[in-house]
Motif scaffolding. Structure first.
Motif, PDB file in Angstrom:
ATOM      1  N   LYS A 136     -54.203  12.748 -23.739  1.00 16.73           N
ATOM      2  CA  LYS A 136     -53.816  11.371 -24.036  1.00 16.73           C
ATOM      3  C   LYS A 136     -54.046  10.430 -22.860  1.00 16.73           C
ATOM      4  CE  LYS A 136     -49.789  12.937 -26.502  1.00 16.73           C
ATOM      5  NZ  LYS A 136     -48.370  12.694 -26.633  1.00 16.73           N
ATOM      6  N   ARG A 137     -54.679  10.902 -21.809  1.00 16.25           N
ATOM      7  CA  ARG A 137     -54.885  10.107 -20.588  1.00 16.25           C
ATOM      8  C   ARG A 137     -53.553   9.609 -20.033  1.00 16.25           C
ATOM      9  NH1 ARG A 137     -60.310   7.197 -22.554  1.00 16.25           N
ATOM     10  NH2 ARG A 137     -61.589   9.038 -22.358  1.00 16.25           N
ATOM     11  N   GLU A 138     -52.716  10.576 -19.741  1.00 19.30           N
ATOM     12  CA  GLU A 138     -51.436  10.270 -19.120  1.00 19.30           C
ATOM     13  C   GLU A 138     -51.245  11.190 -17.916  1.00 19.30           C
ATOM     14  OE1 GLU A 138     -48.699  13.071 -22.041  1.00 19.30           O
ATOM     15  OE2 GLU A 138     -48.758  10.917 -22.351  1.00 19.30           O
ATOM     16  N   PHE A 139     -50.339  10.810 -17.022  1.00 15.89           N
ATOM     17  CA  PHE A 139     -50.054  11.621 -15.848  1.00 15.89           C
ATOM     18  C   PHE A 139     -49.066  12.713 -16.222  1.00 15.89           C
ATOM     19  CE2 PHE A 139     -51.021   7.758 -13.004  1.00 15.89           C
ATOM     20  CZ  PHE A 139     -52.353   8.093 -12.974  1.00 15.89           C
TER      21      PHE A 139
ATOM     22  N   GLY B 283     -51.012   9.726  -4.286  1.00 17.19           N
ATOM     23  CA  GLY B 283     -49.579   9.915  -4.536  1.00 17.19           C
ATOM     24  C   GLY B 283     -48.910   8.648  -5.022  1.00 17.19           C
ATOM     25  N   ALA B 284     -49.272   7.514  -4.425  1.00 12.26           N
ATOM     26  CA  ALA B 284     -48.704   6.240  -4.861  1.00 12.26           C
ATOM     27  C   ALA B 284     -49.118   5.919  -6.290  1.00 12.26           C
ATOM     28  CB  ALA B 284     -49.145   5.118  -3.920  1.00 12.26           C
ATOM     29  N   LEU B 285     -50.392   6.149  -6.605  1.00 16.46           N
ATOM     30  CA  LEU B 285     -50.858   5.890  -7.975  1.00 16.46           C
ATOM     31  C   LEU B 285     -50.155   6.795  -8.982  1.00 16.46           C
ATOM     32  CD1 LEU B 285     -54.685   5.443  -7.352  1.00 16.46           C
ATOM     33  CD2 LEU B 285     -53.072   3.678  -8.099  1.00 16.46           C
ATOM     34  N   LEU B 286     -49.972   8.063  -8.622  1.00 18.65           N
ATOM     35  CA  LEU B 286     -49.261   8.971  -9.527  1.00 18.65           C
ATOM     36  C   LEU B 286     -47.809   8.544  -9.715  1.00 18.65           C
ATOM     37  CD1 LEU B 286     -50.556  12.516  -8.485  1.00 18.65           C
ATOM     38  CD2 LEU B 286     -50.972  11.324 -10.639  1.00 18.65           C
ATOM     39  N   GLY B 287     -47.163   8.136  -8.633  1.00 21.34           N
ATOM     40  CA  GLY B 287     -45.769   7.694  -8.736  1.00 21.34           C
ATOM     41  C   GLY B 287     -45.615   6.421  -9.537  1.00 21.34           C
TER      42      GLY B 287
END
Length: 119
Positions: free
Chosen positions: A31-34, A80-84
């Protein structure tokens, strides 16, 4: 000591593979999600990378490339910032902005390219 360093390099690669593999599954079939697995992979790669940044277990005469290490660290912090941020938005709105999602994959691949190509 050199064997231990090689084991840490292997763990670092496993962390990268976990992050990139989890991202690729979502990019090309999900689903294009983290996912939590992406964060776990990033954490493994970060901890092992920081352990590798210490000058232990190097052959005699080998020197550390601190510019490369610093660049990889900055890229990892951005990932890491983008994932958070993306995970927070995902909880609120139910989706991740497409640019943020694709940027994580591109930066992860770029970090691996820096590791391999920068001598």
């Amino acid at each position: 000591m050199e064997t231990l360093r090689h084991v840490v390099v292997f763990i670092h690669l496993v962390g990268f593979a976990t992050l990139f593999g989890a991202w690729a599954v979502q990019a090309f079939g999900g689903k294009r999600e983290f996912t939590r697995l992406m964060s776990i992979g990033m954490t493994i790669a970060a901890v092992a990378g920081l352990a590798l940044a210490a000058p232990w277990g190097l052959p005699d005469g080998a020197e550390m490339n601190y510019a490369k290490i610093g660049t990889k660290l900055v890229v990892l912090l951005i990932i890491g910032a983008l994932l958070g941020i993306g995970a927070g938005r995902q909880r609120k709105t139910g989706s991740v902005p497409p640019a943020m999602f694709w940027l994580v994959g591109i930066l992860t691949l770029a970090n691996a390219a820096i590791a391999v190509l920068w001598r």
